[in-house]
Design an enzyme around this catalytic site. Structure first.
Site, mmCIF file in Angstrom:
data_model
loop_
_atom_site.group_PDB
_atom_site.id
_atom_site.type_symbol
_atom_site.label_atom_id
_atom_site.label_comp_id
_atom_site.label_asym_id
_atom_site.label_seq_id
_atom_site.Cartn_x
_atom_site.Cartn_y
_atom_site.Cartn_z
ATOM 1 N N HIS A 1 5.345 -7.685 -9.625
ATOM 2 C CA HIS A 1 6.609 -7.000 -9.949
ATOM 3 C C HIS A 1 6.926 -7.169 -11.437
ATOM 4 O O HIS A 1 8.096 -7.178 -11.826
ATOM 5 C CB HIS A 1 7.759 -7.550 -9.106
ATOM 6 C CG HIS A 1 7.682 -7.200 -7.656
ATOM 7 N ND1 HIS A 1 6.806 -7.810 -6.784
ATOM 8 C CD2 HIS A 1 8.352 -6.287 -6.918
ATOM 9 C CE1 HIS A 1 6.961 -7.295 -5.571
ATOM 10 N NE2 HIS A 1 7.895 -6.373 -5.627
ATOM 11 N N GLU B 1 2.622 6.065 -2.209
ATOM 12 C CA GLU B 1 2.557 6.389 -3.637
ATOM 13 C C GLU B 1 1.562 7.493 -3.939
ATOM 14 O O GLU B 1 1.795 8.319 -4.822
ATOM 15 C CB GLU B 1 2.218 5.137 -4.457
ATOM 16 C CG GLU B 1 3.395 4.194 -4.678
ATOM 17 C CD GLU B 1 3.765 3.374 -3.463
ATOM 18 O OE1 GLU B 1 3.006 3.385 -2.477
ATOM 19 O OE2 GLU B 1 4.817 2.711 -3.484
HETATM 20 C C1 LIG Z 1 2.848 0.084 -1.624
HETATM 21 C C2 LIG Z 1 4.219 -0.456 -1.836
HETATM 22 N N1 LIG Z 1 5.204 0.361 -2.272
HETATM 23 C C3 LIG Z 1 6.462 -0.102 -2.463
HETATM 24 C C4 LIG Z 1 6.765 -1.416 -2.233
HETATM 25 C C5 LIG Z 1 8.198 -1.954 -2.454
HETATM 26 N N2 LIG Z 1 8.738 -2.442 -1.195
HETATM 27 C C6 LIG Z 1 8.728 -3.747 -0.853
HETATM 28 S S1 LIG Z 1 9.302 -4.004 0.700
HETATM 29 C C7 LIG Z 1 9.622 -2.359 0.918
HETATM 30 C C8 LIG Z 1 10.176 -1.872 2.222
HETATM 31 C C9 LIG Z 1 9.234 -2.242 3.342
HETATM 32 O O1 LIG Z 1 9.723 -1.724 4.552
HETATM 33 P P1 LIG Z 1 8.977 -2.058 5.899
HETATM 34 O O2 LIG Z 1 7.508 -1.803 5.723
HETATM 35 O O3 LIG Z 1 9.650 -1.340 6.996
HETATM 36 O O4 LIG Z 1 9.116 -3.631 6.054
HETATM 37 P P2 LIG Z 1 10.507 -4.406 6.242
HETATM 38 O O5 LIG Z 1 11.006 -4.745 4.872
HETATM 39 O O6 LIG Z 1 11.451 -3.512 6.986
HETATM 40 O O7 LIG Z 1 10.149 -5.639 7.017
HETATM 41 C C10 LIG Z 1 9.262 -1.617 -0.207
HETATM 42 C C11 LIG Z 1 9.405 -0.148 -0.355
HETATM 43 C C12 LIG Z 1 5.703 -2.255 -1.805
HETATM 44 N N3 LIG Z 1 5.897 -3.569 -1.588
HETATM 45 N N4 LIG Z 1 4.462 -1.750 -1.616
#
Ligand SMILES: Cc1ncc(C[n+]2csc(CCOP(=O)(O)OP(=O)(O)O)c2C)c(N)n1
Ligand SMILES: Cc1ncc(C[n+]2csc(CCOP(=O)(O)OP(=O)(O)O)c2C)c(N)n1
Ligand SMILES: [Mg+2]
Ligand SMILES: [Mg+2]
Lengths: 321, 344, 344, 321
Positions: free
Chosen positions: A125, A58
């Site tokens: 959220h 971000e």
């Molecule tokens: C700082 C932040 N930005 C956006 C989000 C929204 N968000 C939740 S899970 C996710 C994807 C996470 O991907 P990854 O780190 O690869 O974990 P995975 O879901 O694949 O286990 C996002 C963008 C968040 N939780 N935290």
């Protein structure tokens, strides 16, 4: 044909991309996937290379948008949830907000913030962040409550030469529908009197507009005419329209979904008390969420935020005084 | 993908002509002269606000800016880049106006000292928060890419301490994902304010971070002007030709306090006296003489010229008007009709 | 300092006993069973809020937790760690209570699903902001160090996408500077929500980031339980014995949507069908049979037992009271006398 | 013997380190160097291993402190300037502030924020951040204005089982002196009537207390008795003491150094208007900084922030109404 609040936001972005080559959109999962809420559905397909997926960064997303903005572009940044803008906070308040004042070079960008509570979304959220950004000089903070405003205010925001935080309410995304997109448009900075009345004024914005209107309808049954003002933009805040309404009704309730300390309701009440003291026939009142994080369980959440019912009883209290 | 975690400056082949070296020396000399003057003015209580100098970092800073094209490329200086700022086109008068609080300076008294910038000339005006400007340069590069402008390079500088910021990580990663022509010049001057690098990071060489981003890394002796010119020429040409972001780490020592308020007594004498921590300006001066690129007399002339330039700028800036609150617009928004009129 | 950017799981020598493997398999099986049930309850509209599952990541998650000592070490799970949570001691009933909105769950209905935690058992309650919990584990480890507790290890997990956060960088760097016994387990499941790793980072292997921090890096096939058990045993024992933080990257595929609302249609069929993207549970099941560690009938019994455990927890949790707003204290401060009484 | 506001802060930390082994201090340049302002001078020497230099990583500094706090320690984090806490914002409002409510496990820590404007410090070394943190549930926000409060409130803050943001004003660091450290101490949460009066109440805090007192002295010459209330803590905010004062004077001016939108002055005026409407003989007023970034040049800075002179004229306006 009927269009939702969310579709209006998508249409506004499509129109902006069509009409201004300087516009692009940057955010997580917004390209092929169309965004967590589908606010950019098909835009990557229809505007190749101008709707880009970002890493989960971000701070850098915001810094990148700022750099593009001061170099002639008009970026739109989608935060996946307003709650995550806490990580872009520094870039927003210190880099974007100060840029024009420091350098004379404008920083035209829009940050789209899916805001506010929905059942079961929990502390991270559901947040409403308008208060913290409004505190800082150099930013414009918009809180559209209708399909028409979601559309026309977003379009106008993209044309402004300043950083705009566009607080779009997730609770309204799918529920709120209109028959068509507006021809008319009230400019940014003007509040709207959504319902005119005689006995009290409710000043509110975003999703709370609809709770307030429901409360007004209930009170109508007992013969109370409640005037409801939709601020539309909380910074700038249209004090004149608010004062004019209070001049008619003599009573003020400010309603917001955000946390109780400070924020929009404090600013509204403070301005009316200072500038419209003699218009008031009773002490002005505020209604906000409770002063705890936003609960995950609907049983708690529905009591944490103001609702038509709690607004109605606050107005009844106000009318008694 | 190429992972050259440690190309030494020397190995980075572009050989440096005497003209280039002399030009670099002149920028270093001018920078040192300006900063000595500012330091004196600070001691005399003539400066508004704090003073942060680039002593010992002139070679690294000037060489970076010289590898860029003023007016076309992007250069985002930080607090120790007086040399690079001027090599990239900042007039000396802008420097003095800012420090002396002239309203005619680029920041009009609204912001000061090292925060000055000229975004429309490709020089962003840094905010204090370290690391925050790197992603801004990424955005400026994205803007050029959107407009189809070819062969632009954007450079940002940072210190050893600034590499610990999340902003620095996010920006480098973003640059690598977008394969942006970004140069990040890390001036590892062994201290962040008073904090030694041993409390800042645990890797052997900050250039080892390059491969973790999928970018190219370079290491250089930041006290060696020729090596700096060579490494930046190489890094910039690689970025310009589409090889993606480049991380250039220069090893050197800050030869002053963090700011002029700071005596840097925390820097051990034995560190100050290490040969590798030599003064890059003295070293460049030596090279000039040894190679016969200048006679002692010619060097004196250069020094006199630099002194003149600075004196002239000082006296001009001192005659400038200072900010007048009654003429200040207090307008934080470009959309003036949206400014709240003292509604307090 | 040792920079082993890619030790493959296989090479990480501790050989895995059948007991260990079977225990791991049981946790994986229980996790899959719990999550299948939660998924069914979600489809039936019985779940409050969203559902995020760890299908395909059970081996990696369970193996990490099994290398730790419940009650003494620290384990900071993220959204795909149902297996690890249980292997570290989380009762199945806590899982179901949280998802079914029971007020008797660890978060009492105030927070939900994957946000549950038990800080006093060494399990921090994650906030949504990815990367933010890693530095919290660093702090817990600092607390133990201040109190002179020896041989503690703290583990945090993150996804490929979470590595792009500034918070992740700052925490890893801090851990390296303090030489903390931190394990960061990166589950590279090739997607962050819908975003493929090609839009997330540009390095070949996230483990290449280790040397840039001066920490040790390990890579493992996250679908291979034996390899996961081995690599985490090794990484944990190195951290425990004072070798500083360890970065362990597991390659695998998320075998479900980002959440149960997501059909993951953006994952190409040819990716799903690649052999290396196999289901770790099926693979472990195969290994059990091939090595004669269990007969088909014994496996059926295990499955039946897991099913029983889950069914039992579901029916108990469904009889639990739900939160009652009138009994909620609305107290955000432990210093109750400083709480502002509805001054609105 | 005489002790400054800054020395009081150092003494309080020394006492806490001496008396509670759970206390440690973490921040940039605070160990051997003693901090950018020398607020931890000699503490690393006197308490080996308990005063640690951090990398330039505000997010991780804060996260580390939170982890230590929930695991039994009582960390003090020094931000080099309050302005840089924007990078710890997420950890503070989402991790620290929500922890007790979410888990029932307290998160006892203190974040020391060198705050407020001084001549020539500019937009990024002058900010007052109390408003943004006060907006969030789960935090205590302190704004000491005297040497005694700097000492006793910091000591009390360290004993609280909640995250405390300790806004210490840089302008007071060296200027403000007292003869001794206080024996008495007014608890956190209580405001102090610093000067009693009859004609108007000025509610303020931190450095603005002293500007307000100067204004009151000026007005005294014309026979006006101005009551001055020092809030001391802005969250919780001692509404009762404020109301009691307004009940005596009938007039209210709220003064703060922070930006005008929202914040302490809005909260104070809104509360008095809602809860003490009938106590007011005139419209309540607010005085804040101007709504631009904080200027670097003293000529601009001295007009951007409220001063004794601007407070005096605001009170004169108030007395006319
Ligand atoms: C700082 C932040 N930005 C956006 C989000 C929204 N968000 C939740 S899970 C996710 C994807 C996470 O991907 P990854 O780190 O690869 O974990 P995975 O879901 O694949 O286990 C996002 C963008 C968040 N939780 N935290
Ligand atoms: C995010 C952030 N935190 C703290 C500061 C305060 N600060 C200003 S300069 C400095 C030291 C910077 O050290 P380094 O990055 O090595 O650069 P150098 O001063 O050595 O050139 C610090 C801590 C800051 N500017 N930004
Ligand atoms: Mg340094
Ligand atoms: Mg992933």
């Amino acid at each position: 044909m009927s269009i939702t609040y969310l579709e209006a936001i998508r249409e506004a972005q499509a129109k902006a991309l069509r009409e201004d080559p300087a516009v692009f959109i940057y955010g997580q999962d917004i390209a092929k996937f169309g965004g967590a809420f589908k606010a950019t559905k098909n835009l990557a397909r229809d505007f190749p290379g101008r709707v880009l997926d970002s890493p989960i960064s971000e701070d850098a997303m915001m810094g990148m948008a700022i750099g593009a903005a001061i170099d002639g572009m008009r970026p739109i940044v989608e935060m996946q949830f307003a709650d995550f803008s806490s990580l872009a906070f520094n870039q927003i308040i210190n880099q974007a907000a100060t840029h024009f004042w420091r350098t004379g070079v404008p920083c035209p960008l829009v940050v789209r913030l899916p805001s506010g509570g929905t059942a079961g979304s929990g502390p991270f959220h559901s947040q409403s962040v308008e208060a913290i950004y409004s505190h800082y000089p150099g930013l414009v903070i918009l809180t559209p409550a209708t399909v028409g405003d979601a559309y026309s205010m977003l379009l106008e925001a993209i044309t402004l030469n300043d950083p705009v935080l566009f607080c779009e309410h997730k609770f309204l995304y799918y529920h709120l529908k209109a028959d068509r997109l507006p021809e008319d448009r009230l400019p940014i900075g003007k509040a709207r009197i959504v319902r005119s009345g005689l006995h009290a004024t409710v000043v509110t914005y975003s999703a709370m507009l609809h709770e307030s209107l429901r409360a007004a309808v209930e009170l109508q049954k007992d013969g109370y005419e409640i005037e409801v003002v939709d601020l539309r933009s909380v910074k700038p805040l249209d004090t004149d329209t608010v004062l004019a309404s209070v001049a008619r009704t003599g009573r003020l309730l400010a309603v917001g979904e955000a946390f109780p300390w400070g924020g929009v309701t404090a600013e509204v009440v403070a301005r009316v008390a200072s500038e419209g003291f003699h218009l008031l026939d009773a002490p002005p009142r505020r209604l906000n969420s409770k002063d705890t994080p936003i609960p995950y369980h609907p049983n708690l959440w529905s009591v944490h935020r103001p609702t038509a019912a709690s607004i109605e009883s606050a107005i009844r209290e106000l009318l008694k005084q | 993908m190429m992972h050259t975690a440690t190309i030494t400056g020397g190995a980075a082949t572009p050989t440096i002509t005497s003209e280039r070296f002399i030009e670099g020396f002149r920028w270093m000399l001018l920078s040192r002269t300006v900063e000595d003057k500012i330091s004196a003015l600070y001691t005399a209580g003539k400066i508004v606000g704090g003073v942060y100098l680039g002593r010992g970092q002139e070679a690294f800073s000037a060489a970076l800016a010289m590898a860029l094209r003023p007016g076309r490329d992007i250069f985002a200086p930080l607090i120790r880049d007086q040399a690079g700022r001027m090599a990239f086109g900042e007039p000396v008068i802008d420097t003095l106006r800012t420090y002396l609080g002239s309203v005619l300076g680029p920041m009009r008294g609204r912001d000061g000292n090292i925060h000055r910038g000229m975004p429309s000339n490709g020089v962003p005006a840094m905010i204090s928060h370290l690391g925050s400007t790197i992603s801004v340069v990424c955005g400026m590069l994205m803007a050029r890419r959107f407009r189809g402008e070819q062969g632009i390079v954007g450079a940002a500088t940072i210190g050893d301490g600034g590499t610990s910021t999340g902003a620095c990580h996010e920006a480098l990663n973003l640059a690598a994902v977008e394969k942006l022509p970004l140069i990040l010049a890390v001036a590892n001057n062994q201290f962040a304010y008073s904090t030694p690098v041993s409390r800042q990071f645990a890797c052997e060489n900050l250039a080892d971070r390059a491969c973790g981003y999928g970018m190219e890394g370079h290491t250089v002796d930041g006290t060696d002007l020729a090596a700096c010119l060579a490494v930046f020429e190489k890094a910039v040409s690689r970025a310009r030709s589409g090889s993606g972001p480049q991380l250039v780490v220069g090893k050197l020592l800050r030869l002053c306090g963090h700011g002029e308020h700071d005596d840097a007594s925390y820097v051990p004498a034995e560190v100050r006296t290490r040969p590798e921590n030599r003064d890059c300006l003295h070293a460049a001066r030596q090279t000039m003489l040894e190679n016969g690129w200048a006679t002692p007399r010619e060097l004196e002339t250069m020094e006199a010229e630099a002194y003149e330039t600075v004196q002239d700028a000082v006296s001009r800036a001192q005659r400038d008007p200072v900010p007048d609150a009654s003429r200040e617009t207090w307008a934080a928004l470009a959309s003036h009709w949206l400014i709240e009129g003292g509604k307090q």
